[in-house]
Motif scaffolding. Structure first.
Motif, PDB file in Angstrom:
ATOM      1  N   THR A  98      -7.338   5.703 -12.731  1.00 61.50           N
ATOM      2  CA  THR A  98      -5.886   5.644 -12.590  1.00 61.50           C
ATOM      3  C   THR A  98      -5.530   5.074 -11.228  1.00 61.50           C
ATOM      4  O   THR A  98      -6.330   5.114 -10.282  1.00 61.50           O
ATOM      5  CB  THR A  98      -5.255   7.037 -12.751  1.00 61.50           C
ATOM      6  OG1 THR A  98      -5.795   7.927 -11.765  1.00 61.50           O
ATOM      7  CG2 THR A  98      -5.541   7.597 -14.138  1.00 61.50           C
ATOM      8  N   ARG A 121      -0.200   6.165  -9.372  1.00 59.97           N
ATOM      9  CA  ARG A 121       0.721   7.052 -10.085  1.00 59.97           C
ATOM     10  C   ARG A 121      -0.023   7.832 -11.161  1.00 59.97           C
ATOM     11  O   ARG A 121      -1.036   7.375 -11.685  1.00 59.97           O
ATOM     12  CB  ARG A 121       1.848   6.239 -10.728  1.00 59.97           C
ATOM     13  CG  ARG A 121       2.690   5.445  -9.746  1.00 59.97           C
ATOM     14  CD  ARG A 121       3.735   4.638 -10.489  1.00 59.97           C
ATOM     15  NE  ARG A 121       4.547   3.841  -9.585  1.00 59.97           N
ATOM     16  CZ  ARG A 121       5.515   3.018  -9.993  1.00 59.97           C
ATOM     17  NH1 ARG A 121       5.754   2.875 -11.283  1.00 59.97           N
ATOM     18  NH2 ARG A 121       6.214   2.332  -9.095  1.00 59.97           N
ATOM     19  N   PRO A 122       0.499   9.005 -11.519  1.00 62.34           N
ATOM     20  CA  PRO A 122      -0.073   9.725 -12.662  1.00 62.34           C
ATOM     21  C   PRO A 122       0.008   8.859 -13.918  1.00 62.34           C
ATOM     22  O   PRO A 122       0.943   8.062 -14.080  1.00 62.34           O
ATOM     23  CB  PRO A 122       0.813  10.975 -12.781  1.00 62.34           C
ATOM     24  CG  PRO A 122       1.445  11.136 -11.434  1.00 62.34           C
ATOM     25  CD  PRO A 122       1.621   9.739 -10.891  1.00 62.34           C
ATOM     26  N   PRO A 141      -4.095  12.698 -13.248  1.00 63.61           N
ATOM     27  CA  PRO A 141      -3.590  12.557 -11.874  1.00 63.61           C
ATOM     28  C   PRO A 141      -3.885  11.175 -11.298  1.00 63.61           C
ATOM     29  O   PRO A 141      -4.789  10.464 -11.751  1.00 63.61           O
ATOM     30  CB  PRO A 141      -4.365  13.642 -11.108  1.00 63.61           C
ATOM     31  CG  PRO A 141      -4.789  14.627 -12.155  1.00 63.61           C
ATOM     32  CD  PRO A 141      -5.047  13.812 -13.385  1.00 63.61           C
ATOM     33  N   PRO A 142      -3.136  10.781 -10.276  1.00 65.35           N
ATOM     34  CA  PRO A 142      -3.391   9.483  -9.636  1.00 65.35           C
ATOM     35  C   PRO A 142      -4.749   9.458  -8.957  1.00 65.35           C
ATOM     36  O   PRO A 142      -5.290  10.495  -8.562  1.00 65.35           O
ATOM     37  CB  PRO A 142      -2.247   9.355  -8.628  1.00 65.35           C
ATOM     38  CG  PRO A 142      -1.775  10.750  -8.395  1.00 65.35           C
ATOM     39  CD  PRO A 142      -1.998  11.493  -9.668  1.00 65.35           C
ATOM     40  N   THR A 161      -7.723   8.961 -10.019  1.00 66.15           N
ATOM     41  CA  THR A 161      -8.755   9.740 -10.713  1.00 66.15           C
ATOM     42  C   THR A 161      -9.685   8.787 -11.455  1.00 66.15           C
ATOM     43  O   THR A 161      -9.234   7.804 -12.050  1.00 66.15           O
ATOM     44  CB  THR A 161      -8.118  10.712 -11.717  1.00 66.15           C
ATOM     45  OG1 THR A 161      -7.321  11.662 -11.009  1.00 66.15           O
ATOM     46  CG2 THR A 161      -9.176  11.462 -12.521  1.00 66.15           C
TER      47      THR A 161
END
Length: 282
Positions: free
Chosen positions: A26, A29-30, A66-67, A69
């Motif tokens: 990622t 951002r989420p 989550p960001p 990740t």
């Protein structure tokens, strides 16, 4: 960096057990993700986190990653990942749980010490290849007969497999989490996604007919039931092929190969034959 997703075929030792493996990253951002029913379970191993199992799904499972990740993942064929669950598959339907016990320790360690996500994914696969992941042979044959190109009638399956209907249903529930009919519906929808990925057909009607739906309205209803959205919302403006920007050919190659084999056997040609053959070589 934007969200990236890279699929590949499993190592040869996992052929017949694992459908595909992947690395997902990622960005800043989420990332909202919609996990779809595939008929099998999935192993998600975040770098620096706890391995998680996505149990057999009967509907879309929504999660927010989550960001920044990185996740290495394994998607099992129906019934093949049950030994990792520690319980019958029907006890974890539509659940996402942390993996526990020695398997969690070994997999978590393989990911933690790996110098790169690619090495982590290889380490997870090597661990799985060394385990006793032996699917129920009756369920493995059931899965083969329920693939969308087979057009198998559920009513005759128990007799063909020399079991009573209740015995067949119980073994299917234990191994895959769902009964034969629900599994067939999921695999049929996965067949539609495979053909959409291959770019087959001129619209939903072609894809619906090839995958055994009564019409494109039937396909749309099943898509909403399994994913929560319509084909157009799921795949983008052109619902007869995937416009998400990710290459899913490793995941769907077994489905396309099955159609290709059926067409060769029937000595048929046409657009699907060319699409399936071309994708299978990629």
């Amino acid at each position: 960096m934007e969200q990236t997703y890279d699929e590949s075929a499993p190592v040869p030792a996992l052929t017949g057990l694992v459908r595909t493996v992947w690395i997902q990253r990622t960005g800043a951002r989420p990332y909202p993700q919609r996990d779809l029913p595939t008929g099998g379970v999935e192993l998600h191993c975040p770098v620096g986190g706890v391995p998680r199992l996505i149990g057999p799904l009967t509907r879309a499972h929504l999660q927010v990653i989550p960001p920044r990740t990185t996740i290495v993942g394994v998607r099992f064929l129906p019934g093949a990942g049950t030994p990792l669950l520690g319980v019958p598959a029907d006890e974890l339907v539509d659940c996402a749980v942390d993996l526990w016990g020695p398997a969690a320790d070994a997999i978590g360690s393989a990911v933690a010490v790996a110098p790169s996500p690619q090495a982590a994914l290889l380490g997870v696969q090597r661990y799985l290849a060394g385990q006793e992941l032996r699917p129920d042979p009756v369920v493995a044959e059931l899965v083969r007969r329920l693939m969308p190109w087979e057009r198998t009638g559920i009513a005759s399956l128990a007799d063909e497999l020399a079991l009573s209907e209740s015995q067949l249903r119980r073994r299917c529930l234990t191994a895959t989490g769902v009964g034969p009919k629900a599994l067939q519906r999921t695999l049929r929808f996965q067949g539609y996604l495979a053909l959409a990925q291959a770019g087959f057909g001129s619209g939903l009607s072609d894809l619906a007919a090839e995958t055994g739906y009564a019409d494109h309205a039937h396909l749309t209803r099943e898509c909403v039931r399994l994913t929560g959205v319509t084909p157009r919302d799921l795949l983008g403006d052109k619902a007869d092929r995937c416009d998400c920007g990710h290459d899913h050919s490793a995941s769907y190659r077994p489905f396309l190969a099955g159609w290709y084999a059926r067409f060769v056997q029937a000595r048929r040609g046409g657009p699907l034959l060319a699409s399936a053959h071309g994708t299978d070589r990629s």
